[in-house]
Motif scaffolding. Sequence first.
Motif, short mmCIF file in Angstrom:
data_model
loop_
_atom_site.label_atom_id
_atom_site.label_comp_id
_atom_site.label_asym_id
_atom_site.label_seq_id
_atom_site.Cartn_x
_atom_site.Cartn_y
_atom_site.Cartn_z
N ASP A 2 29.52 -9.34 12.64
CA ASP A 2 30.41 -8.20 12.50
C ASP A 2 30.06 -7.14 13.54
N LEU A 3 30.97 -6.94 14.53
CA LEU A 3 30.73 -5.98 15.61
C LEU A 3 31.45 -4.66 15.38
N ARG A 4 31.95 -4.44 14.17
CA ARG A 4 32.65 -3.18 13.92
C ARG A 4 31.76 -1.95 14.14
N PRO A 5 30.49 -1.97 13.72
CA PRO A 5 29.63 -0.81 14.03
C PRO A 5 29.50 -0.57 15.52
N PHE A 6 29.45 -1.65 16.31
CA PHE A 6 29.36 -1.49 17.76
C PHE A 6 30.64 -0.88 18.31
N MET A 7 31.79 -1.37 17.86
CA MET A 7 33.06 -0.85 18.34
C MET A 7 33.22 0.62 17.96
N GLN A 8 32.76 0.99 16.76
CA GLN A 8 32.82 2.39 16.36
C GLN A 8 31.92 3.25 17.24
N VAL A 82 26.10 5.32 23.69
CA VAL A 82 26.00 4.19 22.78
C VAL A 82 24.55 3.83 22.50
N VAL A 83 23.76 3.71 23.56
CA VAL A 83 22.39 3.22 23.37
C VAL A 83 21.43 4.31 22.90
N ARG A 84 21.71 5.57 23.22
CA ARG A 84 20.80 6.64 22.79
C ARG A 84 21.03 7.06 21.34
N SER A 85 22.27 7.28 20.97
CA SER A 85 22.53 7.81 19.64
C SER A 85 22.77 6.72 18.60
N LYS A 86 23.30 5.58 19.03
CA LYS A 86 23.66 4.53 18.08
C LYS A 86 22.69 3.35 18.08
N ARG A 87 21.94 3.17 19.18
CA ARG A 87 20.98 2.06 19.31
C ARG A 87 21.67 0.73 18.99
#
Length: 235
Positions: A2-8, A82-87
């Motif tokens: 499930d890539l929905r968290p990534f898309m968000q 994306v990578v700093r705040s969401k990891r």
Amino acid sequence: MDLRPFMQGVAAALGPAIRSFFLTAAAMSLLAVVLAASSYAIAADGSALRGTLAAVAALVACAVLGFTLSWKRALGAGILQVVRSKRLGGMLVTAVFDRLLGVSEQAEAGARGGRMAQAVEGVPINEAAKRLRLAVIHRVQAAPQGGGVRGFLRRQIEARLLGTIETLTLARFRNEANQKGGIDLLKARDELAQGVDDLVTDEIEGTLLVTTLLLVGAAAIASLGAAAGIQYIPL
């Protein structure tokens, strides 16, 4: 997976990306004014026509290079968000490796384990690189379409992040292949998923710094160089 968290997370990066684009464009516009005035002063030498021609050349050079820089910095800012705040880089690595390993969440657990056991240890570098390229292409093509400008920017951020992850993964593959003669894909996946966000941050920050210096320098050299040549034109 499930890539929905990534898309968000990518959607949340659109604001910083757009802000970075316009801030960079504004800075390059200011530089364009300075270079246009300098070019006019260098090329004019008693001829307003020569000065105007040099100023226009400076503005054109800054517009082209400024747009390129603004776009690159916008994508970089989106990825960093994306990578700093969401990891979430690790999630994308796992998704790519699932495709690379031929694993599906819908497959039975025994089947997944069997397929992995058949093809994850001692994989030659050329085979691993080929699988990686195909997995990244598939992930890029699987990105949702539509959404207008925001959708386009979202896809560009994801594609750029995937490209960076592919570069880092290939470096990891080559390092292990040089040491052991083959690649343990599961081990590479787990190590990359754990540390990829920091690696991506370092890679993007370094690339943005070099790109900014190169394009700003190119704009200055192109503008002032053109002015130096124009001043000898008999106008």
